[in-house]
Design a protein around this motif. Sequence first.
Motif, PDB file in Angstrom:
ATOM      1  N   GLY A  71       0.706  -1.141  -0.006  1.00 35.19           N
ATOM      2  CA  GLY A  71       0.241  -0.196  -0.036  1.00 35.19           C
ATOM      3  C   GLY A  71       0.923   1.228   0.051  1.00 35.19           C
ATOM      4  N   LEU A  72       1.895   1.152   0.602  1.00 31.73           N
ATOM      5  CA  LEU A  72       2.861   2.537   0.777  1.00 31.73           C
ATOM      6  C   LEU A  72       3.434   2.750  -0.644  1.00 31.73           C
ATOM      7  N   LEU A  73       3.810   1.919  -1.472  1.00 27.34           N
ATOM      8  CA  LEU A  73       4.169   1.967  -2.970  1.00 27.34           C
ATOM      9  C   LEU A  73       2.753   2.408  -3.766  1.00 27.34           C
ATOM     10  N   PRO A 123       3.080   9.012   3.233  1.00 30.64           N
ATOM     11  CA  PRO A 123       3.879  10.173   2.932  1.00 30.64           C
ATOM     12  C   PRO A 123       4.015   9.824   1.266  1.00 30.64           C
ATOM     13  N   ARG A 124       3.941  10.943   0.545  1.00 34.23           N
ATOM     14  CA  ARG A 124       4.324  10.979  -0.828  1.00 34.23           C
ATOM     15  C   ARG A 124       5.821  11.479  -1.113  1.00 34.23           C
ATOM     16  N   GLY A 147      13.045   3.637   1.225  1.00 33.45           N
ATOM     17  CA  GLY A 147      13.003   4.118   2.351  1.00 33.45           C
ATOM     18  C   GLY A 147      11.871   3.562   3.161  1.00 33.45           C
ATOM     19  N   LEU A 148      10.835   3.736   2.567  1.00 34.43           N
ATOM     20  CA  LEU A 148       9.198   3.386   3.374  1.00 34.43           C
ATOM     21  C   LEU A 148       9.377   1.903   3.554  1.00 34.43           C
ATOM     22  N   ARG A 162       8.961  10.190   9.250  1.00 35.79           N
ATOM     23  CA  ARG A 162       7.515  10.364   8.568  1.00 35.79           C
ATOM     24  C   ARG A 162       6.787   9.165   8.229  1.00 35.79           C
ATOM     25  N   VAL A 163       7.666   7.834   7.857  1.00 35.13           N
ATOM     26  CA  VAL A 163       7.121   6.666   7.515  1.00 35.13           C
ATOM     27  C   VAL A 163       6.184   6.214   8.465  1.00 35.13           C
TER      28      VAL A 163
END
Lengths: 294, 294
Positions: free
Chosen positions: A116-118, A277-278, B116-117, B275-276
């Motif tokens: 989902g982060l991607l 975060p983008r 990094g995420l 912020r991750v």
Amino acid sequence: MPTIDILLPGFGLDTDQGYPAFCGVFLVRGPDAAGQPRNILVDAAHVGRRPFLWTALADHGLSADDIDTVVLTHAHWDHVQNIDLFPGATLVVHPDERRYAHTPHANDWATPAWTGLLLEQLPVREVGDGEEIIPGVEVLGLPGHSPGSIGLVVHTEAGRATITGDALHFAYVATTGRNPLVFWDADQAARSIGRILDVSDVIYPGHDRPFRLTADGGIDYLAPFALTVTGAGPDTPGLRFADSSARPSWVMPGIQEQRALYEKNADDSARRISRVPRVVRPAAAPRAAGPGSG
Amino acid sequence: MPTIDILLPGFGLDTDQGYPAFCGVFLVRGPDAAGQPRNILVDAAHVGRRPFLWTALADHGLSADDIDTVVLTHAHWDHVQNIDLFPGATLVVHPDERRYAHTPHANDWATPAWTGLLLEQLPVREVGDGEEIIPGVEVLGLPGHSPGSIGLVVHTEAGRATITGDALHFAYVATTGRNPLVFWDADQAARSIGRILDVSDVIYPGHDRPFRLTADGGIDYLAPFALTVTGAGPDTPGLRFADSSARPSWVMPGIQEQRALYEKNADDSARRISRVPRVVRPAAAPRAAGPGSG
């Protein structure tokens, strides 16, 4: 009429040590409703094909910035990982696939917990069955392999061509009617194969070459197989080749819990979507050079 | 003394359509300073090896929860993607590698912008050259291939064994002294190869089998090559095998900007790290069952 080009061919190559997982990556081009030319990427492949994707775009006279839309047939790892190359594009995905990707099942090895982060790195447009991307390019809902698998039906000069993602991995699946790798619902997956066969003159599978079915149900491939391997060959001791004509089927353990877990996780998925975060951003727009500007 | 097991072997297999990118994944076991047994995973491979990693752990009598430490030799895609399987572990990484992963160079195809995420999903312990993980297991700084590449020197019964990551991809690199794939600094990469040769009796490369150098500089592999391929074979029309004995070298375009960009991005990287959102969480600790509890 819209056209389909193969940017990266799909392959059904596997090994007993890991999956190369080379899916098909397609370029769909045509005018939008306003007559403006559009460049639509369908699936993005995994990182191990990134340099090859750059080259394929260049071979078609394009850079990543020229892609305005990225359609994901589904959110499995081997189809999504290069979407960050297209920060100026809109990501088109089915809402069920998007939400599920934020809270995937622990046994779903193809959808890591961080998927989902991607996905949220691009602005998302959620689409469902029957929606038009541009005139002559429509979404086909194909759930089963994953919760929100979709295809694209492209009305080309060669007839109705369907890009199927892994709702139909390999040409032979058109003859068996069963999806060999099910993470969501086996019966839905079988119905989705039937739907593809109903609407398609030509099929662009997830991990195989485009084909037509012949009048007697045979497979007529429309492109040759071409792959060069380095690092090992027929003379390498210990390298073996196994017959894959009877590829075994796999259904994810725990699949019967999927729907209830998906409902239970709805709030958690929504919260996660809102918090990503983008880190991928489009390049700054070029300054408008008005009259007299130097 | 600590031991090294190969969980997933590394392979130098490539194709002209994409990289299978099968890196070595290792299990280092030994007692910590307090005498407690520790299970350390070195590198985690990409998603296409996830089911194979589960199986390899089970074959060693372990589940993912038994891994207490995950060491990343570096943050390239094919080494990091399965770290989310180990939410109870500490992620050990060099600080330069961690920071760079949040603001990678646009030409660095092996480090997607979203790396990094992924890294921040586990609690991170930053380590530098010479630090001890457990007694007899020390960090070796090996920059060049990437900014913060590290190895692990393990003092085993067979001598000093070094897990190198891609500071040394293939055994033949020990004889050429040059890294074939440089994303950070070619001279540093060459010095890192020299360092590995100086300190090692046995070498566990990033994408090859463990080996020793013989007295006359030859390569003595300590494990056989074993790989079975399905989906294509020597009789498949269009499948070719190319000689890889002279694997070409590649240095990332723009490499001369890397150091200045890294300094310039320092604040941005720190901000991104903070912020991750953590979407990977350890399972709730089992409730303590005190006397009389049912």
